[in-house]
Design a protein around this motif. Structure first.
Motif, PDB file in Angstrom:
ATOM      1  N   THR A   1      -3.426 -12.743  69.442  1.00 13.95           N
ATOM      2  CA  THR A   1      -3.382 -13.142  70.667  1.00 13.95           C
ATOM      3  C   THR A   1      -4.550 -13.291  71.252  1.00 13.95           C
ATOM      4  O   THR A   1      -4.577 -14.895  71.948  1.00 13.95           O
ATOM      5  CB  THR A   1      -3.286 -11.978  71.677  1.00 13.95           C
ATOM      6  N   GLY A   2      -5.852 -13.244  70.741  1.00  8.35           N
ATOM      7  CA  GLY A   2      -6.704 -13.383  70.193  1.00  8.35           C
ATOM      8  C   GLY A   2      -6.759 -14.903  69.999  1.00  8.35           C
ATOM      9  O   GLY A   2      -7.835 -16.374  70.390  1.00  8.35           O
ATOM     10  N   ASN A   3      -6.384 -15.321  68.617  1.00  4.63           N
ATOM     11  CA  ASN A   3      -6.350 -16.226  68.159  1.00  4.63           C
ATOM     12  C   ASN A   3      -5.513 -17.886  68.824  1.00  4.63           C
ATOM     13  O   ASN A   3      -5.817 -18.476  69.606  1.00  4.63           O
ATOM     14  CB  ASN A   3      -5.655 -16.469  66.756  1.00  4.63           C
ATOM     15  N   TYR A   4      -4.538 -17.236  69.168  1.00  2.65           N
ATOM     16  CA  TYR A   4      -3.920 -17.821  70.041  1.00  2.65           C
ATOM     17  C   TYR A   4      -4.513 -18.341  71.938  1.00  2.65           C
ATOM     18  O   TYR A   4      -4.546 -19.576  72.299  1.00  2.65           O
ATOM     19  CB  TYR A   4      -2.129 -17.487  71.285  1.00  2.65           C
TER      20      TYR A   4
ATOM     21  N   THR B   1       0.203 -19.488  58.063  1.00  4.97           N
ATOM     22  CA  THR B   1      -0.089 -20.312  58.974  1.00  4.97           C
ATOM     23  C   THR B   1      -0.616 -20.655  60.602  1.00  4.97           C
ATOM     24  O   THR B   1      -0.516 -21.988  60.621  1.00  4.97           O
ATOM     25  CB  THR B   1       2.286 -20.565  59.298  1.00  4.97           C
ATOM     26  N   MET B   2      -0.504 -19.254  60.836  1.00  4.83           N
ATOM     27  CA  MET B   2      -1.739 -19.749  61.703  1.00  4.83           C
ATOM     28  C   MET B   2      -3.047 -20.214  61.696  1.00  4.83           C
ATOM     29  O   MET B   2      -4.157 -20.362  62.349  1.00  4.83           O
ATOM     30  CB  MET B   2      -1.668 -18.197  62.944  1.00  4.83           C
TER      31      MET B   2
ATOM     32  N   ASN C   1       0.670 -22.555  65.615  1.00  2.00           N
ATOM     33  CA  ASN C   1      -0.573 -21.986  65.926  1.00  2.00           C
ATOM     34  C   ASN C   1       1.353 -20.716  66.840  1.00  2.00           C
ATOM     35  O   ASN C   1       1.238 -19.743  66.942  1.00  2.00           O
ATOM     36  CB  ASN C   1      -1.445 -21.819  67.223  1.00  2.00           C
ATOM     37  N   LYS C   2       1.227 -21.648  67.698  1.00  2.00           N
ATOM     38  CA  LYS C   2       2.709 -21.295  68.744  1.00  2.00           C
ATOM     39  C   LYS C   2       3.652 -20.558  68.195  1.00  2.00           C
ATOM     40  O   LYS C   2       3.915 -18.863  68.374  1.00  2.00           O
ATOM     41  CB  LYS C   2       3.347 -22.180  69.443  1.00  2.00           C
ATOM     42  N   MET C   3       4.486 -21.499  67.054  1.00  2.00           N
ATOM     43  CA  MET C   3       5.342 -20.799  65.877  1.00  2.00           C
ATOM     44  C   MET C   3       4.551 -19.022  65.820  1.00  2.00           C
ATOM     45  O   MET C   3       6.171 -18.264  65.533  1.00  2.00           O
ATOM     46  CB  MET C   3       6.149 -21.562  65.293  1.00  2.00           C
TER      47      MET C   3
END
Length: 407
Positions: free
Chosen positions: A20-23, A81-82, A122-124
């Motif tokens: 969540t923090g990354n997103y 991937t993130m 990032n979203k995926m």
């Protein structure tokens, strides 16, 4: 056994916090960058269609990335991937730090192409990860986690709009971009340390033919998502900010602040969707998606008819309509985001989620291009009519969705 389950639950919660923090961090820079580009290049004399073209590769590469990114995530893991997505966004921001005379349309489109790849990786990764952090029977908790992630992300996107307009006023275009790149680079370094290495890696090696979903519910939901987000962006992305600026004389910071508040409120409604929709312990299903899509279909038409019938009140009608549209659209989006994660298979979840968000990116691409072209050629009213037509198609496609969360 109980202690082991508690420990696993705590570890999963920590991983959810990292994802969540990354997103959040990524979304903040993405929202700020979008507002920076729209306002800066409008200030430079670009037309609405020319500004829309700057986002062409951003949306186009989002389509490709969601399709191939799901396959990549299943093979190498969602953590990788993130991280690739975060790093690519830093590179995309860095490309915009060249001297102003080199900020040509082609160069900005290149930077936006990388940003589009980064955003959808990032979203995926974030959405797929949630499926793996909860047992299959905890659908109510899954709905709450998905809604919180999606809603908080959109609230921060609104903060990003505000931040983009503010930084452009205070630090100029290059100063704003430099600050965003430095912040995201720090987040990327922290994520390398904190995110679990094997998250989302499938037990099989998916082949390229596995990119396309074989599930009828996922295909229908994906098609409905395409028209749902096309309907939003056909009037919100290009037409609305330029209309507020040209018709009512709003400043760049005023446009950025208003759109920021709208998106923040939209995100808050998304996060609250489980409380609004979960009744008697029942999670929403395809019937819920149909119901809320049908309600949303009439909102752009109501805005258009109100503005045409009372031109002296067009600003207030537009603002009131935006409020209603934001609430109902947020509920639709939260429902869709939960349903795709619920419908997706657990092993290789990123394949199904990636396919779905490929349709989402296609909708954004279509909406963005139509927003620039229709607004420049015909004005705001036809943009609203196009939105209602797309929403009608989304409603029709929702007719066949399962009336339970299994598939």
């Amino acid at each position: 056994m109980k202690a082991a389950k508690q420990m696993e639950g705590q570890q999963n919660l920590k991983q959810y916090a990292v994802v969540t923090g990354n997103y959040w961090a990524f979304t903040l820079t993405d929202g700020a960058l979008r507002m920076l580009i729209v306002l800066h290049f409008y200030q430079q004399g670009f037309s609405a269609l020319a500004i829309a073209s700057l986002f062409l590769l951003y949306e186009l590469f989002g389509v490709v990335t969601n399709l191939t990114g799901g396959w990549l995530g299943a093979r190498i893991g969602l953590n990788r991937t993130m991280h690739i997505g975060l790093l690519l966004q830093v590179v995309a921001l860095s490309l915009l730090l060249v001297p102003p005379e080199y900020l040509t349309v082609a160069w900005v489109m290149l930077a936006q192409a990388l940003s589009g790849i980064a955003k959808d990786l990032n979203k995926m990764s974030a959405k797929s990860a949630l499926k793996l952090l909860l047992p299959a029977e905890q659908q109510g908790q899954l709905f709450r986690w998905v809604a919180l992630l999606t809603g908080s992300k959109n609230a921060l996107k609104g903060v990003g709009f505000f931040l983009g307009g503010l930084l452009l006023s205070l630090a100029g275009f290059q100063g704003a971009v430099l600050a965003l790149a430095a912040m995201l680079a720090l987040v990327w370094l922290l994520s390398l340390v904190l995110l679990k290495r094997d998250l989302g890696k499938s037990s099989f090696k998916p082949k390229f033919r596995d990119l396309f979903s074989k599930s009828r519910p996922i295909n229908q939901l994906s098609a409905a998502r395409l028209f749902l987000f096309g309907a939003r962006d056909v009037w919100f992305v290009i037409a609305l900010p330029l209309y507020l600026s040209t018709q009512f004389g709003w400043s760049h910071s005023a446009v950025g602040s208003f759109l920021a508040l709208w998106v923040i409120g939209y995100g808050a409604v998304q996060a609250a969707a489980p409380k609004l929709l979960q009744r008697g312990g029942q999670v929403p299903d395809g019937g819920s998606a149909l119901y809320w899509a049908a309600i949303l279909t009439g909102v752009p038409l109501w805005i258009s008819m109100g503005m045409l019938s009372a031109p002296a009140l067009d600003l207030w009608i537009l603002l009131a309509g935006l409020l209603v549209f934001g609430v109902v659209f947020a509920i639709n989006s939260a429902l869709h985001s939960y349903l795709i994660v619920s419908y997706a298979r657990a092993d290789g979840v990123s394949l199904d989620v990636g396919f779905y968000y490929m349709a989402n990116a296609m909708g954004r691409l279509t909406g963005t291009l139509l927003s620039g072209w229709i607004y420049q050629t015909y004005g705001l009213q036809p943009c609203l009519w196009a939105a209602s037509l797309m929403l009608l198609l989304a409603t029709v496609l929702s007719l066949g969705l399962p009336r339970n969360t299994g598939c």
